[in-house]
Every structure is written in C-alpha cells, then in structure tokens.
Write an enzyme that holds these catalytic residues in place. Structure first.
Site, PDB file in Angstrom:
ATOM      1  N   THR A  12      -0.053   2.738   6.850  1.00 55.97           N
ATOM      2  CA  THR A  12       0.224   1.350   7.242  1.00 55.97           C
ATOM      3  C   THR A  12       1.570   0.905   6.675  1.00 55.97           C
ATOM      4  OG1 THR A  12      -2.150   0.982   7.126  1.00 55.97           O
ATOM      5  CG2 THR A  12      -0.780  -0.968   7.282  1.00 55.97           C
ATOM      6  N   GLU A  46      -8.370  -2.675   6.190  1.00 60.82           N
ATOM      7  CA  GLU A  46      -8.628  -3.154   7.545  1.00 60.82           C
ATOM      8  C   GLU A  46      -8.765  -4.664   7.648  1.00 60.82           C
ATOM      9  OE1 GLU A  46     -12.072  -0.641   8.254  1.00 60.82           O
ATOM     10  OE2 GLU A  46     -10.753   0.875   9.140  1.00 60.82           O
ATOM     11  N   LYS A  75     -10.558 -12.779  11.789  1.00 64.79           N
ATOM     12  CA  LYS A  75     -11.124 -13.026  10.454  1.00 64.79           C
ATOM     13  C   LYS A  75     -10.785 -14.470  10.089  1.00 64.79           C
ATOM     14  CE  LYS A  75     -10.219 -11.950   5.620  1.00 64.79           C
ATOM     15  NZ  LYS A  75      -9.495 -11.105   4.660  1.00 64.79           N
TER      16      LYS A  75
HETATM   17  P1  FAD Z   1      -1.291   5.893   2.532  1.00 65.38           P
HETATM   18  O1  FAD Z   1      -2.179   5.342   3.596  1.00 65.38           O
HETATM   19  O2  FAD Z   1      -1.917   6.701   1.469  1.00 65.38           O
HETATM   20  O3  FAD Z   1      -0.172   6.755   3.263  1.00 65.38           O
HETATM   21  C1  FAD Z   1       0.623   7.698   2.570  1.00 65.38           C
HETATM   22  C2  FAD Z   1       1.480   8.458   3.565  1.00 65.38           C
HETATM   23  O4  FAD Z   1       2.375   9.287   2.834  1.00 65.38           O
HETATM   24  C3  FAD Z   1       0.701   9.372   4.507  1.00 65.38           C
HETATM   25  O5  FAD Z   1       1.258   9.292   5.798  1.00 65.38           O
HETATM   26  C4  FAD Z   1       0.962  10.770   3.925  1.00 65.38           C
HETATM   27  O6  FAD Z   1       0.897  11.773   4.912  1.00 65.38           O
HETATM   28  C5  FAD Z   1       2.377  10.567   3.405  1.00 65.38           C
HETATM   29  N1  FAD Z   1       2.776  11.530   2.393  1.00 65.38           N
HETATM   30  C6  FAD Z   1       2.294  11.675   1.129  1.00 65.38           C
HETATM   31  N2  FAD Z   1       2.946  12.700   0.512  1.00 65.38           N
HETATM   32  C7  FAD Z   1       3.842  13.174   1.406  1.00 65.38           C
HETATM   33  C8  FAD Z   1       4.808  14.232   1.384  1.00 65.38           C
HETATM   34  N3  FAD Z   1       4.990  14.985   0.316  1.00 65.38           N
HETATM   35  N4  FAD Z   1       5.548  14.436   2.497  1.00 65.38           N
HETATM   36  C9  FAD Z   1       5.412  13.680   3.588  1.00 65.38           C
HETATM   37  N5  FAD Z   1       4.521  12.670   3.668  1.00 65.38           N
HETATM   38  C10 FAD Z   1       3.747  12.440   2.591  1.00 65.38           C
HETATM   39  N6  FAD Z   1      -5.473  -3.600   2.098  1.00 65.38           N
HETATM   40  C11 FAD Z   1      -5.693  -4.713   2.825  1.00 65.38           C
HETATM   41  O7  FAD Z   1      -4.756  -5.442   3.129  1.00 65.38           O
HETATM   42  N7  FAD Z   1      -6.961  -5.040   3.221  1.00 65.38           N
HETATM   43  C12 FAD Z   1      -8.039  -4.293   2.890  1.00 65.38           C
HETATM   44  O8  FAD Z   1      -9.143  -4.609   3.307  1.00 65.38           O
HETATM   45  C13 FAD Z   1      -7.826  -3.156   2.072  1.00 65.38           C
HETATM   46  N8  FAD Z   1      -8.868  -2.388   1.675  1.00 65.38           N
HETATM   47  C14 FAD Z   1      -8.626  -1.313   0.854  1.00 65.38           C
HETATM   48  C15 FAD Z   1      -9.708  -0.602   0.321  1.00 65.38           C
HETATM   49  C16 FAD Z   1      -9.478   0.441  -0.562  1.00 65.38           C
HETATM   50  C17 FAD Z   1     -10.637   1.173  -1.157  1.00 65.38           C
HETATM   51  C18 FAD Z   1      -8.153   0.831  -0.875  1.00 65.38           C
HETATM   52  C19 FAD Z   1      -7.886   1.964  -1.808  1.00 65.38           C
HETATM   53  C20 FAD Z   1      -7.090   0.144  -0.327  1.00 65.38           C
HETATM   54  C21 FAD Z   1      -7.317  -0.945   0.511  1.00 65.38           C
HETATM   55  N9  FAD Z   1      -6.257  -1.703   1.007  1.00 65.38           N
HETATM   56  C22 FAD Z   1      -6.498  -2.828   1.724  1.00 65.38           C
HETATM   57  C23 FAD Z   1      -4.882  -1.290   0.803  1.00 65.38           C
HETATM   58  C24 FAD Z   1      -4.387  -0.581   2.047  1.00 65.38           C
HETATM   59  O9  FAD Z   1      -5.260   0.470   2.376  1.00 65.38           O
HETATM   60  C25 FAD Z   1      -2.988  -0.028   1.803  1.00 65.38           C
HETATM   61  O10 FAD Z   1      -2.179  -1.054   1.310  1.00 65.38           O
HETATM   62  C26 FAD Z   1      -2.404   0.469   3.075  1.00 65.38           C
HETATM   63  O11 FAD Z   1      -3.252   1.355   3.746  1.00 65.38           O
HETATM   64  C27 FAD Z   1      -1.083   1.159   2.821  1.00 65.38           C
HETATM   65  O12 FAD Z   1      -1.226   2.442   2.315  1.00 65.38           O
HETATM   66  P2  FAD Z   1       0.082   3.313   2.222  1.00 65.38           P
HETATM   67  O13 FAD Z   1       0.685   3.395   3.577  1.00 65.38           O
HETATM   68  O14 FAD Z   1       0.904   2.793   1.109  1.00 65.38           O
HETATM   69  O15 FAD Z   1      -0.458   4.747   1.754  1.00 65.38           O
END
Ligand code: FAD
Length: 517
Positions: A12, A46, A75
């Site tokens: 995201t 979500e 929501k």
């Molecule tokens: P991630 O989704 O972990 O994505 C990481 C990316 O990095 C992936 O594409 C992976 O492939 C890539 N990557 C990693 N290492 C490498 C590499 N070496 N080379 C290339 N690519 C790499 N937020 C809300 O606003 N509402 C909610 O209801 C909510 N519920 C949540 C519930 C839980 C239990 C958790 C833990 C989080 C929740 N969040 C919520 C937070 C939300 O999920 C995150 O803020 C959001 O999904 C963003 O995640 P991200 O993109 O930072 O990381």
C-alpha cells in the site's frame, strides 16, 4: 530539481507513494517502483480515516470507478465493544459535536443526561451504523449534515490536514487496492520493476547511489523511498537509522488475521470497523463487499500465538473452519528520522502503531503529502529534511498518546492484562492532560498540541465511551438556560431516526452501484 525517484516496495505504501508523486509532478520527475516477486506484502490494512477521500480525489478517482474493484465499503466510524465491560459498546463516529451556547453537546450531555448512550444522544451517525445504512442515497448524494463540506470539499489539492470533516472513510481489500493503484500508476508512466533488491549501494558520502536487483541490474536515482515495510531494507538496514520502540506504552506486538467469506446479501454490511476487546488485546472486524477482514491484535507477554488463533477462530465461529491464519509480528514505534540523506521511509518502515484507530494508511498519506511539501532540489536543504522529520515524528507520537489513552481509560480491569493498562507508564504529558480532562472535556487547548490527525472531539468520545476516567460537566452550565441544549439533544435523535428511514442499506447501495439490482 532532482530528476528521479526510486521506490522500493509495492505494498500500500509503495503504490500510494508512486501514484501520488506521479499525480503531483507528472513526467517532470521519473518514478520507478521495484517490488519483490516473492517477499509478500503485509496482507492487512483495510480500514481508513475519513481524510483518505482527499487521496482518491487528488488522483481524480471516483468512488464508482475504484470501489467495486477493491471490494470497498463505507466506514462511518469505529464501534468499540467490551472495552468498558462485557456487553457494552459505543461508536467513535466521523462527526464533530454540535455547539450549543458555546459548549459542545458532549458537555451538555454530561450535565443533562449522563445515563443511556452518549453517542446516540449527541451524534446522528451511530443510528446509521445500527441500521447498516449507506451514507449515500441511491442517487449518489451524501446525506446532509450541518458543518460537513460534502463532495465539493474533495476537489483536487486538499490534504489530510484540511479541516473538513467528512462523514465517512473506506474499508477496502489492501491487495486489490495495490493492484488497482499499480495499474493507475503504470498507465501514467510509473516504471514498474518486478524483482528483488539484493543490495543498496552507498557513495563516498554515505548517500544511496543505486540499488542492485537480481535480474534487472542497477537502479539509479536521486531520491530513494523505502516502502519495504517492517524490514526497513534501506532506511534501517542500510542507512542504520535506529528504530524507537513504543512498546513500553503500547505492549501489543503481535496479530493473527483471517479472511472470512460472508453472505452479505442476507447479513448486510455494517458501515463500521468493530474493535472488540479480548483477554490480551482486541479483535478487528472489517466488513468488505466480499468478505470480512478480521484479526486479533495481542500482547505476546500475555498469550501465545496459538491461544490468540484459537480465540480468533472461536470469535468468528464455523466460518473460520479451514481458513489459513496469517500470524504477524508487529514493530510498534517509529524510525528515529524518517528521512536520512537521500532516503525517506514511508509506510511500515517509517513507523506503525497498532491499528486500533486505523492510522497506518493515514501515516502513508500524510507522509507522501508532506514529502511533496518538503520535496528537495539538488541543494538538499537540511532544513527541509529536518522539518519533515519533526512533523512525522510528532504526528506518530501524537497517535501513540491517543492510543495509550484508550487502554488507560478503558473501564475493564478483569484480568492482569487489563489491570496492567492502568499502571503502565504513559507518554510524556498524558497523565497531566488526563487530570485536566477530568474537570473539563478535551478541547483544542488541552490535547496533544501538534497535528496527528485526531481532533479534540475524538478524545471526548473515547473518554465518554470507555468509562474508566471520571468526568464532569462544566459548572457554568448550571447557570445557563438548558432549554436550547434539551432541544438539540432531542433533534439529534429525530434526525437520526429520519435518516435511517430515508437512506438505503449499505448492501442495497453497493448492489445498486454494481448493477446487481
Ligand atoms: P508491506 O505491505 O509489508 O510491503 C512491503 C513491500 O516491500 C512488498 O511489496 C515487498 O515485496 C517489498 N520488499 C521487501 N523487501 C524487498 C526487497 N529486498 N526487494 C524488493 N522488494 C522488497 N493500516 C490501516 O490504515 N488500517 C488498518 O486497518 C490496518 N490494519 C493493520 C493490521 C495489522 C496487523 C498490521 C500489521 C498493519 C495494519 N495496518 C493498517 C497498517 C498497514 O497494513 C500498512 O500501513 C500498509 O499495508 C503499508 O504497508 P507497507 O506497504 O509499508 O509494507
């Protein structure tokens, strides 16, 4: 200007950042997003804040375009169950309290009612939540409410910090949203690389010169954005920026999640996220158009992953049979500085607090908006970077404080976990503020003083709903004619009752939008 941005990570955070930068700068700055084929995204996230509407509006996306593709629903707030005692619940709606004779209706409620449901008496949204209503009529119009900016307020250029109060946010499937945004981004020129980053290479000053991928060689850029989630591949691992834990004040460090199919045609769709308190944390329920997202957020000091999964499965019932559980270890806190040299962390790499008030995606949205406001040129002005870091740190610290209040103020004390919520250290300043709130509900003078997404009314609602902190009405109300307040309290009830007869159910609304009826 700098010419190129490389984003590592396609969750995201990665796709919201890529699309927002592209919408802002067009082809003047190139954007490359590299994401791993085999490192999964976190797979949750979500439920959102109402200001998420600014994000979609800025991208020029209409609800009827993106919502059906992301299994999205409305929501209207959060329903807190069992936080005061078993069987009790209240809503935290996206609705500011009305003012009567210069005092919020919540103050008047403390003086005049004090029994029954404060949320139902002071706000109209709880009635819509109870009736599973849509905030939009089938014609597409939003229901009218005083003080709300309606749809005009979403016109381009607005940000999370704009003071419009929208009556709703969204729930959506995070994987479907990332896919939708990736299509949107690549159609508009985001260069998408599906590969693993195997190395992050620094120049002689310690700035990132490029990242090395397994199959696509080196990716060079001016600015690198770490969207690799809890791994923090660039910001933490390579740049060595330390992570500062919030664990002392917020001990929940784990989650287990399920995706539960639902028969929404018979059960309907609650327009609300539910947070149900449990023996060592709480369970979220997020109704999507196709399924429920649900998960138990817990403290591993109190229960094991197996116990948590068992509790979650019992909570869901037979629908959980055969479903695969996703166990997640959460890193609670923030990276000391989200921006170091030419590397900025956005998303879980920059910081995260448990999702009790759905702030993860809000952090991303605000992070990228602020990055645009502080966007560097080739002089790499330190003051711009410091200003960005100060803003992001204060915002997350503010949310930590708000969440710590949820536990401290919760009425329940029925086991060690809940007893400990009353003795755990509070973030600086909160204890003093709570003393003030006991005699005067929170206002703009008495809450955490920096922008963190929550207005004083949210603090009022949590104190009134959680029930563990004694509250009193301002003594002045005893000397003011109360008839206007009585009329307004009556009016809120009438408006709520009228709206639920006029609005379609949320299920009807989306079935209509998708051409199913
Ligand atoms: P991630 O989704 O972990 O994505 C990481 C990316 O990095 C992936 O594409 C992976 O492939 C890539 N990557 C990693 N290492 C490498 C590499 N070496 N080379 C290339 N690519 C790499 N937020 C809300 O606003 N509402 C909610 O209801 C909510 N519920 C949540 C519930 C839980 C239990 C958790 C833990 C989080 C929740 N969040 C919520 C937070 C939300 O999920 C995150 O803020 C959001 O999904 C963003 O995640 P991200 O993109 O930072 O990381």
């Amino acid at each position: 200007m700098i010419q190129s941005v490389v984003i590592v990570g396609g969750g995201t955070a990665g796709w919201m950042t890529a699309t927002y930068l592209r919408a802002t700068f067009g082809s003047r700055i190139s954007v490359t997003l590299v994401e791993s084929k085999n490192v999964p995204t976190i797979g949750v996230g979500e439920a959102t804040f109402s200001t998420i509407r600014h994000f979609f509006a800025y991208l020029g996306l209409q609800e009827h375009e993106w919502m059906p593709e992301c299994s999205a629903t409305y929501k209207l707030g959060i329903r807190f169950e069992n936080w005061r005692e078993q069987g009790h619940y209240f809503y935290h709606p996206f609705e500011r309290p009305r003012m009567i004779d210069r005092f919020p209706i919540t103050d008047w409620w403390l003086r005049l009612r004090r029994t029954g449901r404060f949320d139902d008496d002071c706000f109209v949204i709880p009635a819509l939540c109870e009736h599973k209503s849509s905030p939009r009529h089938l014609s597409g119009e939003t229901f009218e409410q005083r003080g709300w900016g309606g749809d005009q307020a979403t016109a381009g250029g607005t940000t999370t910090e704009q003071r419009t109060q929208f009556p709703y946010a969204y729930h959506f499937d995070a994987a479907m949203l990332a896919k939708y945004l990736s299509r949107y981004g690549t159609d508009r020129g985001v260069h998408h690389v599906l590969d693993n980053v195997t190395d992050v290479v620094l120049d002689s000053r310690g700035w990132i010169s490029h990242v090395t991928t397994a199959e696509h060689g080196e990716l060079h850029g001016d600015l690198f954005i770490d969207c690799t989630g809890f791994r923090g591949v660039l910001l933490n691992k390579k740049m060595g920026e330390p992570f500062q834990s919030y664990q002392e004040t917020l001990p929940n460090d784990s989650a287990v999640a399920l995706r539960v199919p639902q028969d929404i045609a018979t059960q309907g769709l609650r327009p609300v996220t539910t947070a149900t308190a449990q023996e060592a944390g709480w369970i979220w329920t997020i109704p999507l158009f196709s399924r429920h997202g649900t998960g138990y957020v817990y403290a591993s000091d109190y229960i094991t992953p197996d116990q948590a999964e068992r509790t979650l499965r019992e909570f869901v019932g037979p629908a959980a049979d055969g479903l695969e559980a996703n166990h997640i270890k959460m890193r609670i806190g923030r990276t000391r500085n989200a921006w170091v040299k030419n590397c900025v962390g956005i998303g879980l790499s920059a910081g995260f607090v448990e999702p009790l008030e759905s702030t993860g995606i809000f952090f991303i949205q605000n992070g990228v908006e602020q990055l645009v406001k502080h966007f560097p040129d080739k002089r790499w002005d330190d003051a711009l970077r410091d200003s960005y870091n100060g803003h992001m740190a204060r915002m997350m610290d503010g949310v930590r404080e708000f969440l710590a209040l949820h536990y401290y103020a919760a009425g329940r004390r029925d086991n060690q976990y809940w007893k400990d919520t009353k003795t755990r250290p509070l973030p600086d300043g909160l204890a003093e503020r709570i003393e003030q709130w006991k005699v005067k509900l929170p206002d703009s003078e008495s809450v955490f003083p920096y922008f963190h997404g929550f207005e004083p009314y949210s603090y009022q609602i949590m104190l009134l709903g959680l029930g563990g902190v004694p509250l009193q009405a301002p003594p002045a109300l005893g000397a003011i004619d109360e008839s206007a307040a009585e009329r307004e309290l009556e009016l809120v009830g009438q408006e709520g009752r009228k709206l639920v007869t006029e609005l379609p159910s949320q299920y009807e609304y989306f079935a209509h939008l998708r051409g199913l009826t």
